[in-house]
Motif scaffolding. Structure first.
Motif, PDB file in Angstrom:
ATOM      1  N   GLU A  64     -14.101  -9.680  -5.430  1.00  0.00           N
ATOM      2  CA  GLU A  64     -13.988  -9.963  -4.003  1.00  0.00           C
ATOM      3  C   GLU A  64     -13.054  -8.949  -3.349  1.00  0.00           C
ATOM      4  OE1 GLU A  64     -12.595 -13.985  -3.734  1.00  0.00           O
ATOM      5  OE2 GLU A  64     -14.599 -14.807  -4.050  1.00  0.00           O
ATOM      6  N   PRO A  65     -13.079  -8.859  -2.033  1.00  0.00           N
ATOM      7  CA  PRO A  65     -12.137  -7.967  -1.353  1.00  0.00           C
ATOM      8  C   PRO A  65     -10.686  -8.401  -1.623  1.00  0.00           C
ATOM      9  CG  PRO A  65     -13.874  -8.678   0.156  1.00  0.00           C
ATOM     10  CD  PRO A  65     -14.016  -9.488  -1.103  1.00  0.00           C
ATOM     11  N   TRP A  66      -9.782  -7.425  -1.586  1.00  0.00           N
ATOM     12  CA  TRP A  66      -8.363  -7.710  -1.776  1.00  0.00           C
ATOM     13  C   TRP A  66      -7.854  -8.567  -0.636  1.00  0.00           C
ATOM     14  CZ3 TRP A  66      -6.184  -6.783  -6.262  1.00  0.00           C
ATOM     15  CH2 TRP A  66      -6.691  -5.764  -7.070  1.00  0.00           C
ATOM     16  N   ARG A  67      -6.988  -9.537  -0.959  1.00  0.00           N
ATOM     17  CA  ARG A  67      -6.301 -10.351   0.046  1.00  0.00           C
ATOM     18  C   ARG A  67      -4.840  -9.910   0.076  1.00  0.00           C
ATOM     19  NH1 ARG A  67      -7.964 -16.664  -0.757  1.00  0.00           N
ATOM     20  NH2 ARG A  67     -10.165 -16.331  -1.195  1.00  0.00           N
ATOM     21  N   LEU A  68      -4.333  -9.706   1.268  1.00  0.00           N
ATOM     22  CA  LEU A  68      -2.916  -9.398   1.402  1.00  0.00           C
ATOM     23  C   LEU A  68      -2.126 -10.672   1.131  1.00  0.00           C
ATOM     24  CD1 LEU A  68      -0.647  -7.427   2.180  1.00  0.00           C
ATOM     25  CD2 LEU A  68      -0.963  -8.194   4.554  1.00  0.00           C
ATOM     26  N   VAL A  69      -1.204 -10.588   0.180  1.00  0.00           N
ATOM     27  CA  VAL A  69      -0.362 -11.736  -0.175  1.00  0.00           C
ATOM     28  C   VAL A  69       0.998 -11.604   0.486  1.00  0.00           C
ATOM     29  CG1 VAL A  69       0.740 -12.972  -2.087  1.00  0.00           C
ATOM     30  CG2 VAL A  69      -1.579 -12.055  -2.360  1.00  0.00           C
ATOM     31  N   ARG A  70       1.550 -10.392   0.442  1.00  0.00           N
ATOM     32  CA  ARG A  70       2.925 -10.231   0.933  1.00  0.00           C
ATOM     33  C   ARG A  70       3.258  -8.757   1.109  1.00  0.00           C
ATOM     34  NH1 ARG A  70       7.462 -13.769   0.493  1.00  0.00           N
ATOM     35  NH2 ARG A  70       9.013 -12.827   1.843  1.00  0.00           N
ATOM     36  N   VAL A  71       4.038  -8.444   2.119  1.00  0.00           N
ATOM     37  CA  VAL A  71       4.699  -7.156   2.259  1.00  0.00           C
ATOM     38  C   VAL A  71       6.178  -7.476   2.322  1.00  0.00           C
ATOM     39  CG1 VAL A  71       5.032  -5.089   3.658  1.00  0.00           C
ATOM     40  CG2 VAL A  71       2.753  -6.110   3.483  1.00  0.00           C
ATOM     41  N   ALA A  72       6.944  -6.877   1.432  1.00  0.00           N
ATOM     42  CA  ALA A  72       8.376  -7.169   1.347  1.00  0.00           C
ATOM     43  C   ALA A  72       9.166  -5.867   1.391  1.00  0.00           C
ATOM     44  CB  ALA A  72       8.682  -7.909   0.049  1.00  0.00           C
ATOM     45  N   PRO A  73      10.359  -5.915   1.972  1.00  0.00           N
ATOM     46  CA  PRO A  73      11.184  -4.706   1.991  1.00  0.00           C
ATOM     47  C   PRO A  73      11.711  -4.384   0.599  1.00  0.00           C
ATOM     48  CG  PRO A  73      12.409  -6.557   2.892  1.00  0.00           C
ATOM     49  CD  PRO A  73      11.016  -7.045   2.625  1.00  0.00           C
ATOM     50  N   LEU A  74      11.827  -3.100   0.316  1.00  0.00           N
ATOM     51  CA  LEU A  74      12.394  -2.642  -0.947  1.00  0.00           C
ATOM     52  C   LEU A  74      13.090  -1.316  -0.695  1.00  0.00           C
ATOM     53  CD1 LEU A  74      12.721  -3.017  -4.009  1.00  0.00           C
ATOM     54  CD2 LEU A  74      10.577  -1.780  -4.295  1.00  0.00           C
ATOM     55  N   ASP A  75      14.367  -1.266  -1.004  1.00  0.00           N
ATOM     56  CA  ASP A  75      15.151  -0.043  -0.833  1.00  0.00           C
ATOM     57  C   ASP A  75      14.426   1.096  -1.547  1.00  0.00           C
ATOM     58  OD1 ASP A  75      16.962   2.072  -1.053  1.00  0.00           O
ATOM     59  OD2 ASP A  75      18.649   0.786  -1.573  1.00  0.00           O
ATOM     60  N   PRO A  76      14.102   2.187  -0.841  1.00  0.00           N
ATOM     61  CA  PRO A  76      13.384   3.297  -1.471  1.00  0.00           C
ATOM     62  C   PRO A  76      14.111   3.877  -2.683  1.00  0.00           C
ATOM     63  CG  PRO A  76      13.491   3.615   0.901  1.00  0.00           C
ATOM     64  CD  PRO A  76      14.362   2.436   0.571  1.00  0.00           C
ATOM     65  N   GLY A  77      15.426   3.745  -2.744  1.00  0.00           N
ATOM     66  CA  GLY A  77      16.191   4.275  -3.870  1.00  0.00           C
ATOM     67  C   GLY A  77      16.365   3.296  -5.018  1.00  0.00           C
ATOM     68  N   ALA A  78      15.896   2.071  -4.852  1.00  0.00           N
ATOM     69  CA  ALA A  78      16.088   1.053  -5.890  1.00  0.00           C
ATOM     70  C   ALA A  78      15.207   1.320  -7.097  1.00  0.00           C
ATOM     71  CB  ALA A  78      15.771  -0.332  -5.325  1.00  0.00           C
ATOM     72  N   GLU A  79      15.783   1.139  -8.271  1.00  0.00           N
ATOM     73  CA  GLU A  79      14.989   1.195  -9.500  1.00  0.00           C
ATOM     74  C   GLU A  79      14.308  -0.154  -9.671  1.00  0.00           C
ATOM     75  OE1 GLU A  79      16.626   2.733 -13.078  1.00  0.00           O
ATOM     76  OE2 GLU A  79      18.032   3.994 -11.990  1.00  0.00           O
ATOM     77  N   ALA A  80      13.057  -0.126 -10.103  1.00  0.00           N
ATOM     78  CA  ALA A  80      12.308  -1.372 -10.276  1.00  0.00           C
ATOM     79  C   ALA A  80      11.519  -1.320 -11.571  1.00  0.00           C
ATOM     80  CB  ALA A  80      11.377  -1.588  -9.091  1.00  0.00           C
ATOM     81  N   ALA A  81      11.281  -2.484 -12.122  1.00  0.00           N
ATOM     82  CA  ALA A  81      10.459  -2.631 -13.320  1.00  0.00           C
ATOM     83  C   ALA A  81       9.464  -3.747 -13.055  1.00  0.00           C
ATOM     84  CB  ALA A  81      11.335  -2.967 -14.528  1.00  0.00           C
ATOM     85  N   ALA A  82       8.358  -3.752 -13.781  1.00  0.00           N
ATOM     86  CA  ALA A  82       7.336  -4.775 -13.587  1.00  0.00           C
ATOM     87  C   ALA A  82       6.712  -5.133 -14.924  1.00  0.00           C
ATOM     88  CB  ALA A  82       6.261  -4.272 -12.629  1.00  0.00           C
TER      89      ALA A  82
END
Length: 114
Positions: A64-82
């Motif tokens: 199915e087409p993608w559904r937008l769930v959320r847009v959240a702010p994230l510091d561009p310099g922040a390190e992230a893992a998933a």
């Protein structure tokens, strides 16, 4: 991201039905959900994409087409893992089957320029 700043997204049961949603925590947490009663038994894909100062969460069942769930702010310099995660905090019987996990560049279609 750390124990004070994190995001989770996916499908969970709330109010007796499946909901697609996200929790965004930056010291305090907030939770957004939308019912998806037609999703049980189907292949669900959750896509999280990072661009600039935003984290965009989209999800879909099957092709199915993608559904937008959320847009959240994230510091561009922040390190992230998933990574994938599942739990059943109050009772047994949860069965989850992960069929894939991929990491790559942000999907440009999710972040159109202009």
């Amino acid at each position: 991201m750390d124990e004070r700043r994190w995001t989770k997204a996916g499908v969970e049961v709330s109010d007796g039905q499946p909901q697609v949603g996200a929790v965004v925590t930056d010291e305090l947490s907030d939770w957004s959900v939308a019912p998806v009663p037609e999703w049980p038994g189907r292949d669900v894909t959750v896509r999280v994409s990072r661009a600039g100062d935003a984290l965009t969460v989209r999800a879909r069942a099957d092709a199915e087409p993608w559904r937008l769930v959320r847009v959240a702010p994230l510091d561009p310099g922040a390190e992230a893992a998933a990574g994938p995660y599942c739990c059943s905090p109050s009772r047994g019987g949860l069965v989850v089957r992960f069929t894939g996990w991929r990491r790559g560049p942000a999907d440009a279609a999710l972040h159109p320029e202009g």
